[in-house]
Scaffold this active site. Structure first.
Site, PDB file in Angstrom:
ATOM      1  N   TYR A  57       0.844  -1.194   0.000  1.00 10.69           N
ATOM      2  CA  TYR A  57       0.000   0.000   0.000  1.00 10.69           C
ATOM      3  C   TYR A  57       0.882   1.248   0.000  1.00 10.69           C
ATOM      4  O   TYR A  57       1.168   1.840   1.047  1.00 10.69           O
ATOM      5  CB  TYR A  57      -0.919   0.022   1.219  1.00 10.69           C
ATOM      6  N   HIS A 131      -1.066 -12.098   1.054  1.00 10.02           N
ATOM      7  CA  HIS A 131      -1.994 -11.144   0.453  1.00 10.02           C
ATOM      8  C   HIS A 131      -2.833 -11.760  -0.670  1.00 10.02           C
ATOM      9  O   HIS A 131      -4.007 -11.428  -0.836  1.00 10.02           O
ATOM     10  CB  HIS A 131      -1.200  -9.948  -0.064  1.00 10.02           C
ATOM     11  N   SER A 209     -13.580  -4.385   1.681  1.00 15.63           N
ATOM     12  CA  SER A 209     -14.550  -3.731   0.793  1.00 15.63           C
ATOM     13  C   SER A 209     -15.985  -4.052   1.207  1.00 15.63           C
ATOM     14  O   SER A 209     -16.813  -4.421   0.370  1.00 15.63           O
ATOM     15  CB  SER A 209     -14.317  -4.144  -0.662  1.00 15.63           C
ATOM     16  N   PRO A 210     -16.318  -3.910   2.507  1.00 16.51           N
ATOM     17  CA  PRO A 210     -17.651  -4.295   2.973  1.00 16.51           C
ATOM     18  C   PRO A 210     -18.767  -3.388   2.470  1.00 16.51           C
ATOM     19  O   PRO A 210     -19.942  -3.732   2.603  1.00 16.51           O
ATOM     20  CB  PRO A 210     -17.518  -4.216   4.499  1.00 16.51           C
ATOM     21  N   GLY A 214     -17.241   1.733  -1.175  1.00 14.52           N
ATOM     22  CA  GLY A 214     -17.959   2.972  -0.893  1.00 14.52           C
ATOM     23  C   GLY A 214     -19.308   3.108  -1.564  1.00 14.52           C
ATOM     24  O   GLY A 214     -20.098   3.987  -1.194  1.00 14.52           O
ATOM     25  N   PHE A 215     -19.607   2.248  -2.521  1.00 11.86           N
ATOM     26  CA  PHE A 215     -20.855   2.366  -3.269  1.00 11.86           C
ATOM     27  C   PHE A 215     -22.076   2.312  -2.351  1.00 11.86           C
ATOM     28  O   PHE A 215     -23.031   3.085  -2.509  1.00 11.86           O
ATOM     29  CB  PHE A 215     -20.935   1.249  -4.318  1.00 11.86           C
ATOM     30  N   GLY A 218     -24.002   5.213  -0.381  1.00 12.74           N
ATOM     31  CA  GLY A 218     -24.994   6.080  -1.003  1.00 12.74           C
ATOM     32  C   GLY A 218     -24.518   7.514  -1.180  1.00 12.74           C
ATOM     33  O   GLY A 218     -25.315   8.399  -1.498  1.00 12.74           O
TER      34      GLY A 218
END
Length: 329
Positions: A57, A131, A209-210, A214-215, A218
């Site tokens: 990262y 990873h 990515s829960p 970010g989708f 909302g």
């Protein structure tokens, strides 16, 4: 706030962890070091105790200097090291085209752990992940070197990110795996077939990515533009016109539920997975204190088993475009 234990370990952590990647990698320009440190410490003060990073990262600042995520995390948490769980990863480097270079040879893992310890400024790593699976290296070989590192005191426990059942079982037979870290969200449920296995083997499931990058918060729409090149959301399928069209029904549904629960869509999406299994720990990422607080408070939103079942029924009828694969039932 009720804590959760990661697998069969002594790692007792906040029910929601912090994915630290975005401070230096894949979410636009890296955060300035001092600012990143302040936010990471603020997260600890809020109640976060699980911090997830990786050796790969990294990001480039405007002046050309490299931002190492592990250094940001290690420096920010130095004075509270014994009170937090730091997870990092090895075996992946990024090519110039953003592709992944996989290398889990034992000698590479050994070099990586030494470098990570130095960047983190610590003499042990709580949870050390492979990873990604390296098809050129057998799981037994990876598990063997992890067993050695545990014996040497350099790592306390180990895990595998984006694992399969076969690989997990073979590795676990050599050196018990404490956690897997696989993608999981309302829009990415294809790893639910691993649930019986991790339950059987008493392994924790750390969900990255829960919120589907970010989708599910909302907060974005089809007119949102992400920085090309440094923000990976700029090429994720859920953020295309078709992706928004397919996800609209779920977002509308989440907003209605959130209103009923006096919560936010982001909190509902996290509360859903927290309610499904007590061994699931989501690690959403954010650099905004307000969002960090919002995500952590998702643990206070209660969904009954009947409500979770009803949500699952709705999800089974929806089709999404999402990074990592298509979720279609």
């Amino acid at each position: 706030m009720k804590r959760r234990t990661i697998g069969c370990s002594e790692l007792n952590v906040s029910p929601v962890g912090l994915g630290c990647m975005g401070f230096s990698h894949a979410n636009g320009a890296p955060t300035e070091k001092n600012e990143a440190g302040k936010i990471l410490r603020k997260a600890f003060d809020m109640g976060y105790t699980l911090f997830d990073t990786a050796e790969c990262y990294t990001g480039i600042h405007a002046d050309g200097s490299i931002s190492y995520n592990e250094e940001l995390v290690g420096e920010a948490l130095k004075s509270v090291r014994s009170q937090v769980v730091i997870a990092t990863k090895c075996g992946v480097h990024h090519a110039e085209d953003k592709g992944l270079i996989l290398d889990s040879r034992p000698e590479v893992i050994r070099r990586s752990v030494e470098s990570s310890l130095k960047r983190l400024g610590t003499d042990y790593i709580d949870l050390y992940y492979q990873h990604r699976i390296d098809p050129k290296v057998a799981p037994e070989e990876v598990a063997g070197v992890m067993e050695d590192l545990i014996r040497e005191g350099k790592i306390r426990y180990w895990g595998i990110s984006e694992t399969t059942e076969e690989y997990l079982r073979r590795a676990h037979a050599v050196c018990p795996v404490t956690a897997i870290q696989n993608r999981y969200s309302m829009m990415a449920r294809w790893h639910e077939n691993l649930f019986p296995t991790v339950e059987e083997l008493h392994i924790g499931y750390i969900a990255f990515s829960p919120m589907a990058n970010g989708f599910l918060s909302g907060k974005y729409d089809r007119y949102t533009r992400f920085e090309a090149g440094t923000d990976y959301r700029s090429f994720m399928p859920q953020y295309t016109d078709e992706g928004f069209a397919r996800g609209r029904e779920l977002l509308d549904y989440l907003r209605r539920l959130a209103e009923e629960k006096q919560a936010t869509p982001a909190q509902l999406s996290l509360a859903w997975m927290l309610g499904k299994k007590e061994w699931i720990i989501p690690i959403p990422g954010s650099r905004k204190p307000k969002r960090l607080q919002e995500n952590l408070q998702a643990a206070e939103v209660t969904l009954s088993s009947e409500e979770i079942h009803e949500i699952d029924k709705k999800l089974n009828q929806m089709q999404f475009l999402v990074f990592g694969g298509s979720q279609a039932k």
